[in-house]
Design a protein around this motif. Sequence first.
Motif, short mmCIF file in Angstrom:
data_model
loop_
_atom_site.label_atom_id
_atom_site.label_comp_id
_atom_site.label_asym_id
_atom_site.label_seq_id
_atom_site.Cartn_x
_atom_site.Cartn_y
_atom_site.Cartn_z
N ALA A 1 43.02 11.62 -20.94
CA ALA A 1 44.41 11.87 -21.35
C ALA A 1 45.10 10.57 -21.76
N GLY A 2 44.88 9.50 -21.00
CA GLY A 2 45.48 8.22 -21.36
C GLY A 2 44.96 7.67 -22.67
N SER A 3 43.66 7.85 -22.92
CA SER A 3 43.10 7.37 -24.18
C SER A 3 43.61 8.17 -25.37
N LEU A 4 43.80 9.48 -25.21
CA LEU A 4 44.38 10.29 -26.29
C LEU A 4 45.81 9.85 -26.60
N ALA A 5 46.57 9.57 -25.54
CA ALA A 5 47.92 9.05 -25.77
C ALA A 5 47.87 7.69 -26.45
N GLY A 6 46.89 6.86 -26.08
CA GLY A 6 46.74 5.56 -26.73
C GLY A 6 46.37 5.68 -28.19
N ILE A 7 45.56 6.69 -28.53
CA ILE A 7 45.22 6.91 -29.94
C ILE A 7 46.46 7.26 -30.75
N VAL A 8 47.26 8.18 -30.22
CA VAL A 8 48.48 8.58 -30.92
C VAL A 8 49.42 7.39 -31.07
N PHE A 9 49.58 6.62 -30.00
CA PHE A 9 50.47 5.46 -30.06
C PHE A 9 49.94 4.40 -31.02
N GLY A 10 48.63 4.16 -30.99
CA GLY A 10 48.06 3.15 -31.87
C GLY A 10 48.21 3.50 -33.34
N PHE A 11 47.92 4.75 -33.70
CA PHE A 11 48.08 5.16 -35.09
C PHE A 11 49.54 5.14 -35.52
N ALA A 12 50.43 5.55 -34.60
CA ALA A 12 51.86 5.49 -34.94
C ALA A 12 52.31 4.06 -35.16
N ALA B 1 55.29 -8.95 -33.23
CA ALA B 1 54.91 -9.94 -34.25
C ALA B 1 53.81 -9.40 -35.17
N HIS B 2 52.88 -8.64 -34.61
CA HIS B 2 51.76 -8.10 -35.40
C HIS B 2 51.59 -6.62 -35.06
N PRO B 3 52.49 -5.76 -35.49
CA PRO B 3 52.43 -4.36 -35.07
C PRO B 3 51.23 -3.61 -35.64
N ARG B 4 50.89 -3.84 -36.90
CA ARG B 4 49.78 -3.10 -37.49
C ARG B 4 48.44 -3.48 -36.86
N ALA B 5 48.22 -4.76 -36.69
CA ALA B 5 46.97 -5.19 -36.06
C ALA B 5 46.88 -4.69 -34.63
N ALA B 6 47.99 -4.79 -33.89
CA ALA B 6 47.99 -4.30 -32.51
C ALA B 6 47.77 -2.79 -32.46
N GLY B 7 48.36 -2.07 -33.42
CA GLY B 7 48.17 -0.63 -33.45
C GLY B 7 46.73 -0.23 -33.69
N TRP B 8 46.07 -0.91 -34.65
CA TRP B 8 44.66 -0.58 -34.91
C TRP B 8 43.78 -0.94 -33.72
N ILE B 9 44.07 -2.05 -33.06
CA ILE B 9 43.28 -2.43 -31.88
C ILE B 9 43.44 -1.39 -30.77
N ILE B 10 44.68 -0.97 -30.52
CA ILE B 10 44.92 0.03 -29.48
C ILE B 10 44.26 1.35 -29.83
N ALA B 11 44.37 1.76 -31.09
CA ALA B 11 43.79 3.04 -31.51
C ALA B 11 42.27 3.03 -31.40
N ALA C 1 38.08 7.48 -25.25
CA ALA C 1 38.15 8.94 -25.32
C ALA C 1 36.78 9.54 -25.60
N LEU C 2 36.03 8.95 -26.54
CA LEU C 2 34.70 9.46 -26.84
C LEU C 2 33.76 9.32 -25.64
N ALA C 3 33.86 8.19 -24.94
CA ALA C 3 33.00 7.98 -23.77
C ALA C 3 33.33 8.98 -22.66
#
Length: 206
Positions: free
Chosen positions: A21-32, A176-186, A193-195
């Motif tokens: 559940a936490g990883s799914l929330a992290g995916i949504v937050f990272g892509f956003a 400072a680096h929102p896009r890079a941080a978002g892709w890393i989190i996602a 999530a896959l694991a």
Amino acid sequence: MTWWSFVERIVVPTVMLCLLAGSLAGIVFGFALALRSGPTLQFIARMNRWVSTEAALRPLEVPRQFDPAPDSPYRRLLGGLFVGGGALTIYFLLTRLQIARLVDAKRALGLAIVLDATMAIFIVGGAFALLVGALMLFWPQRLTSLEERLNRWYSSRRLVAAQERMLTPLEPHVEAHPRAAGWIIAIASLAIALAMAWLLVTRVVH
């Protein structure tokens, strides 16, 4: 049911589901954060607020002293009721109530655990009532001294003093680096999530 089987059948799947559940929330937050950085950062700014517990707990931090109640003429009657009720509770739960006959632990493991825990709580409560009743009947002075030792006020400010500081070590780097941080989190959340999904599927299959 042994302790290891409880850990394997209850604790491990629960931890896996929480991580999933936490990883799914992290995916949504990272892509956003990666695709819509502006609105996401505004949302973080609105949500990232520090609420002090000192003001909320202030009414509870006022010590209140109560004078001990006078010796009741019904003390022995009340003590006898405590002793009788506690003894009957312990006897009934230990000798008459069999959880294994009521619930099949293999089919309803969660219900069996809840019933066992509830029975243990009632047994401890019955033993405590039996002890208090015996003190009321035979050793009232010891009961009074025990009440005086237990009736102490503990301030919660010392416990939460270390938490009364707002710590934001991550937000400046994300801003400072929102896009890079978002892709890393996602990507990291997707891997977790896959694991977790693969582990849960293998447990269900086997």
